[in-house]
Write an enzyme that holds these catalytic residues in place. Sequence first.
Site: not given
Ligand SMILES: CC(=O)N[C@H]1[C@@H](OP(=O)(O)O)O[C@H](CO)[C@@H](O)[C@@H]1O
Ligand SMILES: [Mg+2]
Length: 550
Positions: A69, A286, A288, A513
């Site tokens: 991604s 990617d 999405d 985060r």
């Molecule tokens: C704050 C943020 O943007 N988190 C993203 C990121 O997840 P994290 O679990 O925060 O790393 O990647 C995910 C997959 O692409 C997406 O679903 C999500 O929204």
């Molecule tokens: Mg993506």
Amino acid sequence: MSTTIDYGKIKQFAARYPKPNGVSFSYGTAGFRTKAELLDSVIFRVGILGALRSKKLDSKTIGVMITASHNPEEDNGVKLVDPYGEMLEQKWEIYATQLANAHNADVLVNVIKDIVTVNDIDPTKESTVVYARDTRPSGVRLVEALEHGLKAVNANLVNFGIKTTPQLHYVTRCYNTLGTEASYGEPTEEGYYKKLAIAYRKIVEGLPRLPKIKVDAANGVGAPKLRELAKFIDEDILDVEVINDDIDTRGKLNFQCGADFVKTQQRVPLGLVLPAEQRAASLDGDADRIVYYYNDSDGTFKLLDGDKIASLAAGFIMELIKASGLEEINVGVVQTAYANGSSTNYLTKVLGVPVSCVSTGVKHLHHEAEKYDVGVYFEANGHGTVLFSPSSQARIRKAEGKTPENISALEKLRALIDLINQTVGDALSDLLLVEAILTYRRWTPKQWDQAYTDLPNRLVKVVVSNRHIFKTTDAERKLLEPKGLQEKIDLLVQQYKDGRSFVRPSGTEDVVRVYAEAATRHGCDELAFKVAGLVYDEAGGIGGRPTEFL
Ligand SMILES: CC(=O)N[C@H]1[C@@H](OP(=O)(O)O)O[C@H](CO)[C@@H](O)[C@@H]1O
Ligand SMILES: [Mg+2]
């Protein structure tokens, strides 16, 4: 060819894909994702799991997507897609993790045997897996590893080539619904473009075309695919220019461009000249995710993110449903804790639509959206779609309408059902959705933006020695562990007008985060960096305390 499982053959193949020492893999929010050089054995094993899943589900076709991604070019990843284009069932994520971590071929075979026994899988059933990859150079080698995994268990291979993630989800559902009443479309790339293009025309036909839109494709797979899609849509109804379209030069993918960059940096991507009040959009690697933006007349950058898209889409759909004369079709919006507080306020108070908040990750949003007749879900970062329940689709298709207004609204709703990729968030489909609504409303990006004003917000990463000690509750908005930390965050938040902050471990990166929002930019930044400092000091921060932490 025999379809049964030959464990000797698996061992032979597995010998070529030893698990790297000292690494432990986990199937997270977006499948497995890490440095590409570590992934060969993982992807080989995902091939085996895909085939087992297909056998378990009566030989339905399972999807596998190889992509990382928006992450750097040297990373890669893999995820499995269930028959209707949904994310892999959660119970099976555990099997994926177990297979990936089996430290030698004997252990691997034992894990496979366990999965077969526990799930009562008939080993002689046929299995079929359709797979695709993004433009990452490592994808070539990793597809080979996947194919070896599939061959080791005598699966049928369907190589879908280089595609966007949502195209793979689309085709998976198409294969499994082919020739049925629920047929989702032709299982080809061309079928996908045609379906979207026809639906788009139905909504905008006869309306004045919007000015040109520039789309930053993050130097990823979205670039050639958007160009391809545009070929199916006449220029008199869509004028699009693709920028950041270099998929051949190493190091450019997602580099200072793309949806994630624009969302987190809150500025235009590299290579984009954007005159005042003209809209542009960015896709991720990617395709999405999508975010829109424009520069105000005084040069201020204005982001129209997933929350703004959800509000635009929900408002439009609610209006059409009302105009269609159909009664009792409920619309709901699903967000995560990262949704801007102003958007939630606008949705609930102004649009009067119910909003649910769920944990981060598409599967949670998708699942919740299925509870509504029409469920709109978007992550603030631009990943999202709209789901029409089977019964609402049937009602919309069947209704005849009494007035010309009813009939016109019903036609648009039917077109929306086809325009929107309901299997997963899809940047190309979402682009057309937004363009269609803006065309219909004759809105500039500024007019769209006027619905509400985002509260200033900031996202900060904190590197800690072990992010797994962070345990959350209440859709990740509160920390249960480390003990006592949440109370300290609450004390900080109270000091800021409209303050909100939460902390959660990432599911895709080895970081924690921190999110904060508040009435002013200064207040929001101060809150974010104070909470980040707190996490760093009290929960095992490593790698040097960043100077901006307070
Ligand atoms: C704050 C943020 O943007 N988190 C993203 C990121 O997840 P994290 O679990 O925060 O790393 O990647 C995910 C997959 O692409 C997406 O679903 C999500 O929204
Ligand atoms: Mg993506």
